[in-house]
Design a protein around this motif. Sequence first.
Motif, PDB file in Angstrom:
ATOM      1  N   GLU A 175       0.831  -1.207   0.000  1.00 36.22           N
ATOM      2  CA  GLU A 175       0.000   0.000   0.000  1.00 36.22           C
ATOM      3  C   GLU A 175       0.865   1.257   0.000  1.00 36.22           C
ATOM      4  OE1 GLU A 175      -2.722  -0.157   3.258  1.00 36.22           O
ATOM      5  OE2 GLU A 175      -3.590  -2.063   2.626  1.00 36.22           O
ATOM      6  N   SER A 176       1.911   1.271   0.831  1.00 34.52           N
ATOM      7  CA  SER A 176       2.787   2.441   0.890  1.00 34.52           C
ATOM      8  C   SER A 176       3.511   2.653  -0.430  1.00 34.52           C
ATOM      9  CB  SER A 176       3.800   2.272   2.027  1.00 34.52           C
ATOM     10  OG  SER A 176       4.658   3.384   2.116  1.00 34.52           O
ATOM     11  N   LEU A 177       3.973   1.570  -1.031  1.00 31.37           N
ATOM     12  CA  LEU A 177       4.680   1.667  -2.309  1.00 31.37           C
ATOM     13  C   LEU A 177       3.764   2.224  -3.384  1.00 31.37           C
ATOM     14  CD1 LEU A 177       7.350   0.905  -3.803  1.00 31.37           C
ATOM     15  CD2 LEU A 177       6.282  -1.296  -4.320  1.00 31.37           C
ATOM     16  N   ALA A 178       2.530   1.721  -3.445  1.00 30.48           N
ATOM     17  CA  ALA A 178       1.588   2.166  -4.484  1.00 30.48           C
ATOM     18  C   ALA A 178       1.191   3.618  -4.286  1.00 30.48           C
ATOM     19  CB  ALA A 178       0.348   1.271  -4.466  1.00 30.48           C
ATOM     20  N   GLU A 179       0.867   3.996  -3.051  1.00 22.92           N
ATOM     21  CA  GLU A 179       0.437   5.372  -2.799  1.00 22.92           C
ATOM     22  C   GLU A 179       1.580   6.352  -3.030  1.00 22.92           C
ATOM     23  OE1 GLU A 179      -1.660   7.997   0.775  1.00 22.92           O
ATOM     24  OE2 GLU A 179      -1.688   5.804   0.840  1.00 22.92           O
ATOM     25  N   SER A 180       2.780   5.978  -2.583  1.00 20.28           N
ATOM     26  CA  SER A 180       3.924   6.870  -2.722  1.00 20.28           C
ATOM     27  C   SER A 180       4.410   6.989  -4.157  1.00 20.28           C
ATOM     28  CB  SER A 180       5.081   6.402  -1.828  1.00 20.28           C
ATOM     29  OG  SER A 180       4.705   6.451  -0.467  1.00 20.28           O
ATOM     30  N   ILE A 241      -3.117   9.181 -13.814  1.00 25.58           N
ATOM     31  CA  ILE A 241      -2.040   8.795 -14.733  1.00 25.58           C
ATOM     32  C   ILE A 241      -1.183   7.701 -14.097  1.00 25.58           C
ATOM     33  CG2 ILE A 241       0.050   9.601 -15.882  1.00 25.58           C
ATOM     34  CD1 ILE A 241      -1.334  12.366 -16.089  1.00 25.58           C
ATOM     35  N   GLY A 242      -0.871   7.870 -12.816  1.00 23.38           N
ATOM     36  CA  GLY A 242      -0.072   6.870 -12.108  1.00 23.38           C
ATOM     37  C   GLY A 242      -0.755   5.517 -12.068  1.00 23.38           C
ATOM     38  N   GLY A 243      -2.067   5.508 -11.874  1.00 27.94           N
ATOM     39  CA  GLY A 243      -2.795   4.246 -11.882  1.00 27.94           C
ATOM     40  C   GLY A 243      -2.714   3.552 -13.225  1.00 27.94           C
ATOM     41  N   VAL A 244      -2.866   4.306 -14.296  1.00 27.38           N
ATOM     42  CA  VAL A 244      -2.762   3.741 -15.643  1.00 27.38           C
ATOM     43  C   VAL A 244      -1.373   3.159 -15.866  1.00 27.38           C
ATOM     44  CG1 VAL A 244      -2.706   4.340 -18.098  1.00 27.38           C
ATOM     45  CG2 VAL A 244      -4.559   5.210 -16.643  1.00 27.38           C
ATOM     46  N   ILE A 245      -0.352   3.877 -15.438  1.00 25.68           N
ATOM     47  CA  ILE A 245       1.019   3.413 -15.632  1.00 25.68           C
ATOM     48  C   ILE A 245       1.281   2.130 -14.845  1.00 25.68           C
ATOM     49  CG2 ILE A 245       3.436   3.989 -15.127  1.00 25.68           C
ATOM     50  CD1 ILE A 245       2.717   6.880 -15.871  1.00 25.68           C
ATOM     51  N   LEU A 246       0.763   2.032 -13.621  1.00 29.52           N
ATOM     52  CA  LEU A 246       0.945   0.805 -12.837  1.00 29.52           C
ATOM     53  C   LEU A 246       0.228  -0.373 -13.485  1.00 29.52           C
ATOM     54  CD1 LEU A 246       0.641   2.098  -9.157  1.00 29.52           C
ATOM     55  CD2 LEU A 246       2.674   1.138 -10.260  1.00 29.52           C
ATOM     56  N   CYS A 247      -0.945  -0.128 -14.067  1.00 26.46           N
ATOM     57  CA  CYS A 247      -1.643  -1.210 -14.769  1.00 26.46           C
ATOM     58  C   CYS A 247      -0.841  -1.693 -15.979  1.00 26.46           C
ATOM     59  CB  CYS A 247      -3.033  -0.754 -15.206  1.00 26.46           C
ATOM     60  SG  CYS A 247      -4.246  -0.626 -13.867  1.00 26.46           S
ATOM     61  N   MET A 276      -2.384  -1.281  -8.218  1.00 32.60           N
ATOM     62  CA  MET A 276      -1.398  -2.251  -7.741  1.00 32.60           C
ATOM     63  C   MET A 276      -2.085  -3.517  -7.240  1.00 32.60           C
ATOM     64  SD  MET A 276       1.895  -2.787  -7.358  1.00 32.60           S
ATOM     65  CE  MET A 276       2.921  -1.334  -7.047  1.00 32.60           C
ATOM     66  N   ALA A 277      -3.200  -3.372  -6.539  1.00 33.02           N
ATOM     67  CA  ALA A 277      -3.936  -4.550  -6.071  1.00 33.02           C
ATOM     68  C   ALA A 277      -4.378  -5.411  -7.244  1.00 33.02           C
ATOM     69  CB  ALA A 277      -5.147  -4.109  -5.243  1.00 33.02           C
ATOM     70  N   GLY A 278      -4.889  -4.770  -8.288  1.00 31.52           N
ATOM     71  CA  GLY A 278      -5.331  -5.520  -9.449  1.00 31.52           C
ATOM     72  C   GLY A 278      -4.187  -6.155 -10.214  1.00 31.52           C
ATOM     73  N   ALA A 279      -3.079  -5.427 -10.341  1.00 29.80           N
ATOM     74  CA  ALA A 279      -1.934  -5.968 -11.070  1.00 29.80           C
ATOM     75  C   ALA A 279      -1.345  -7.189 -10.362  1.00 29.80           C
ATOM     76  CB  ALA A 279      -0.865  -4.887 -11.233  1.00 29.80           C
ATOM     77  N   LEU A 280      -1.323  -7.157  -9.017  1.00 31.28           N
ATOM     78  CA  LEU A 280      -0.771  -8.269  -8.244  1.00 31.28           C
ATOM     79  C   LEU A 280      -1.813  -9.324  -7.911  1.00 31.28           C
ATOM     80  CD1 LEU A 280       1.369  -6.272  -5.646  1.00 31.28           C
ATOM     81  CD2 LEU A 280       2.183  -7.356  -7.738  1.00 31.28           C
ATOM     82  N   VAL A 318       6.952  -4.363 -10.240  1.00 30.05           N
ATOM     83  CA  VAL A 318       5.969  -3.549 -10.953  1.00 30.05           C
ATOM     84  C   VAL A 318       6.318  -2.072 -10.818  1.00 30.05           C
ATOM     85  CG1 VAL A 318       3.545  -2.833 -11.019  1.00 30.05           C
ATOM     86  CG2 VAL A 318       4.122  -5.249 -10.712  1.00 30.05           C
ATOM     87  N   TYR A 319       6.685  -1.678  -9.612  1.00 26.81           N
ATOM     88  CA  TYR A 319       7.055  -0.280  -9.346  1.00 26.81           C
ATOM     89  C   TYR A 319       8.242   0.157 -10.209  1.00 26.81           C
ATOM     90  CZ  TYR A 319       9.660   3.343  -6.822  1.00 26.81           C
ATOM     91  OH  TYR A 319      10.386   4.462  -6.495  1.00 26.81           O
ATOM     92  N   ARG A 320       9.250  -0.679 -10.311  1.00 26.65           N
ATOM     93  CA  ARG A 320      10.433  -0.311 -11.092  1.00 26.65           C
ATOM     94  C   ARG A 320      10.100  -0.197 -12.577  1.00 26.65           C
ATOM     95  NH1 ARG A 320      13.746  -4.757  -7.629  1.00 26.65           N
ATOM     96  NH2 ARG A 320      14.141  -3.458  -5.773  1.00 26.65           N
ATOM     97  N   ARG A 321       9.255  -1.103 -13.068  1.00 21.19           N
ATOM     98  CA  ARG A 321       8.838  -0.991 -14.471  1.00 21.19           C
ATOM     99  C   ARG A 321       8.016   0.280 -14.687  1.00 21.19           C
ATOM    100  NH1 ARG A 321       8.042  -6.725 -13.903  1.00 21.19           N
ATOM    101  NH2 ARG A 321       5.789  -6.473 -13.630  1.00 21.19           N
TER     102      ARG A 321
END
Length: 337
Positions: A175-180, A241-247, A276-280, A318-321
Amino acid sequence: MHPIGCASACPRTPQRSNGSTGPCPIAEPVALLALALDAAVGWPERLYSRIGHPVGGFARVIGACEARWNRPDRSERFRHLAGIATVALVVGIAVAVAALAQWVAQYTLGAWSWVAVAMLAAPALAQRSLDDHVRPVAAALENGELAAARSAVGRIVGRDTATLDDTGVARAGIESLAESFCDGIAAPLFWLLVLGLPGIWAYKAINTADSLIGHREPRWRAFGWASARIDDLANLAPARIGGVILCIAGGGGWRTMFADARKHASPNAGWTEAAMAGALRVGLAGPVAYDGVVVAKPWIGGRFADPRPRDLSRALRVYRRACLLLWLIAGAVAWAL
C-alpha cells in the motif's frame, strides 16, 4: 522564465530559411535527467545528515505557523484562514526560490542551464528513496525475519506494526509503495513537465503541508483544511495517470482500479493502490489499527487473496517498471517539444 522541455536556455532564436524566427528546435530533457539523477544517487545519507532535505525547510515554516496560529484559543474561522495563509506562504516561498534559481542558472550557464535545473529538480523525486525503504521490508519477509520486517515497515507507514503478521506487513508495504508512487514520483514529475522547476517545488510544498497538517482530527480540521484540498487538486491528474502506468507495468489491474479506486478515503490515493492490487491480484486496505484503534477501511481488491511475503517483491518489480515508463514519457515529451 521558460517552461521545462522548451529550449529555455537557447542563447539565440534560430532563423528559418524564409527569414522568420521560431523556437529553438532542441528540447532539453530536463525531466529525464532529473529522473536519472534521482535513480542514480537520490539524496545521499551523508548530505541528509549534514543539511537535511529541502522539504525540511517547508516543514519548519509550516511548524512555525502552526505553533503561532493554530492555538485552541483561536476561533475556528481564524484557524481556517490561517491555514490558507500558511499554504500560500510556503508555496510562495517554494515558487520564489525555485524561479530565482532557474533564472540564475539560465543567466549564468546559458545553453547548459537545463543540466543545473535538472539537478535542482532531482531532490523533489523519490524513486531511489522509496525503493531503498521498501526493499529491506521485502528481503526480511522472504527470509522469514518477521521482527525485522515489522521494524522496517514501521519506518514508512503510520499504522501499528508491532503485532502484524507477514501478511499484514506485506499489505502495508504494498500500500505504501503504491500510494507513494503518485505523490513521490508521478505527481512531482507531472508538475515539473507542466510548470518547470517552480512547479515541482510548489507541489512538494503542498504535499508536505498536507502530510503535516492536512488531517481530520479536531486539532487540524480547520487549520489543515486548505492544505488537504489543494493537495487533492494537485494530485487529481497525476494519481489517475499513475494508476494507468501501474496497470501497464503490471500487465493488468484495470478492472480493479476502476471498480475500487473510489473506495479509498482519499479521492486520489485509491487509483494507484487499486491499480497495484489488481496488477498483483491481492487484497489491500481492510481493517487497520492506528494507536491501538482499529479503523474499518473498505477492502480494495477484496475478491483476491491476502498478499503473501513474496508479493511485496513482486510489487517492487511492478514499481520499477512503472518508473521506467515514466522515464520513457519524460523522454518522449522532450523529443516532442
